[in-house]
Design a protein around this motif. Structure first.
Motif, PDB file in Angstrom:
ATOM      1  N   GLU A 117       4.492  -1.666   5.887  1.00  0.00           N
ATOM      2  CA  GLU A 117       4.542  -0.747   4.744  1.00  0.00           C
ATOM      3  C   GLU A 117       3.192  -0.703   4.027  1.00  0.00           C
ATOM      4  O   GLU A 117       2.711   0.375   3.647  1.00  0.00           O
ATOM      5  N   LEU A 118       2.578  -1.876   3.849  1.00  0.00           N
ATOM      6  CA  LEU A 118       1.298  -1.921   3.134  1.00  0.00           C
ATOM      7  C   LEU A 118       0.164  -1.356   3.984  1.00  0.00           C
ATOM      8  O   LEU A 118      -0.730  -0.686   3.456  1.00  0.00           O
ATOM      9  N   PRO A 131      -3.641  -1.666  -5.884  1.00  0.00           N
ATOM     10  CA  PRO A 131      -4.374  -0.492  -5.423  1.00  0.00           C
ATOM     11  C   PRO A 131      -5.866  -0.665  -5.721  1.00  0.00           C
ATOM     12  O   PRO A 131      -6.234  -1.476  -6.574  1.00  0.00           O
ATOM     13  N   GLU A 133       0.399   2.274   3.572  1.00  0.00           N
ATOM     14  CA  GLU A 133      -0.171   2.702   2.287  1.00  0.00           C
ATOM     15  C   GLU A 133      -1.686   2.807   2.373  1.00  0.00           C
ATOM     16  O   GLU A 133      -2.292   3.683   1.760  1.00  0.00           O
TER      17      GLU A 133
END
Length: 308
Positions: free
Chosen positions: A163-164, A128, A167
């Motif tokens: 998916e990333l 992150p 995010e």
């Protein structure tokens, strides 16, 4: 005479002890003065500098194999000094270098090494608050696997990248990866996994792009038809119908798909062919490929039993 001897004996040992102490102390000091202590970080930095220069020279010489090995060693140096981004960059460059001489048809060993380095690079970049660098690396890996027709592996990496991207709130890229994953599912005839992926596409596109959300619903209908699951096809058709209420773009597609689902167990190959011809202008290349697979199945079996 006896007193003199005792005094001399005592003096002798006192002097000897003093000499030994002084000699021992001086020796230890010399050792510390002569020793150059180097930390692992300093040694790794020096090695990294030399390896970077060597990798550049090997690239100029066109020796991509040894350049790749050199870059992999350079990545290990960055690991020692805790520089994950630089380590990932070296692994990505190493993967490209080892693939360069035989990109179209790599040997299994080269392909395996490429996947290992790219996957490791993505893992290093997955932190992150911005996971999109890792997503981009996995996306590149999936594209190569798709080129090599390793459909199921490519599908997995596309979904991971999606998916990333999600995010990182990159919803357009999320949808692109999921659509690529669906194309791989069709090529692998992995229809069940494709249905799951189509629902992910609908969810990712929801509220972002109506057209892509509709595409996801169309995928779901076609894939459930390919699975011969009439109940699931009807459910997917209901979702597509609710989306079509917002836009007239998909009305023709909806009516044709309704016709296909209503055919039920008594599918007629000629009738299906006519309906698929009407669908073709509105479908992506992957969806057209899927329609062709369903049509071929119908042609080889005059009666396709759909589960209810």
């Amino acid at each position: 005479m006896q007193q003199y001897f005792l005094f001399g004996f005592f003096f002798f040992f006192q002097a000897e002890d003093g000499i030994r102490d002084a000699q021992e102390s001086r020796g230890l000091g010399d050792v510390y003065k002569r020793q150059l202590f180097r930390s692992p970080t300093a040694a790794a930095d020096e090695a990294a500098s030399e390896l970077a220069a060597l990798a550049q020279q090997l690239q100029q010489d066109g020796d991509t194999y040894h350049q790749a090995q050199c870059l992999a060693a350079l990545a290990r140096c960055h690991q020692i000094v805790c520089q994950p981004n630089q380590q990932a960059d070296c692994l990505t460059r190493a993967a490209r270098a080892i693939l360069e001489p035989h990109e179209a048809q790599p040997t299994p060993e080269v392909r395996e090494q490429y996947v290992e380095w790219m996957a490791s690079a993505g893992q290093l970049l997955h932190h992150p608050p911005d996971p999109t660098l890792a997503a981009s690396t996995y996306d590149q890996l999936a594209q190569k696997l798709q080129e090599w027709e390793l459909w199921e592996e490519a599908m997995g990496w596309y979904e991971h990248a999606a998916e990333l991207y999600s995010e990182g709130t990159c919803f357009a890229l999320t949808c692109c990866c999921l659509e690529s994953a669906l194309q791989c599912a069709v090529s692998a005839r992995a229809y069940e996994a494709g249905v799951v992926c189509s629902h992910k596409l609908c969810d990712a596109a929801s509220g972002v792009t109506d057209q892509m959300e509709q595409q996801g619903a169309v995928w779901a209908v076609l894939l459930t038809l390919a699975m011969r699951d009439k109940s699931a096809a009807e459910q997917a058709l209901l979702r597509l119908g609710s989306l079509s209420c917002r836009s007239s773009h998909n009305d023709q597609v909806l009516s044709v798909l309704q016709g296909l689902v209503q055919l039920g167990a008594g599918w007629d190959a000629n009738g299906m062919s006519m309906l698929f011809d009407q669908l073709t202008p509105h479908l992506t290349s992957g969806q057209q490929q899927l329609c062709l697979q369903v049509e071929q199945t119908a042609a080889t079996s005059r009666e396709i039993v759909l589960t209810t």
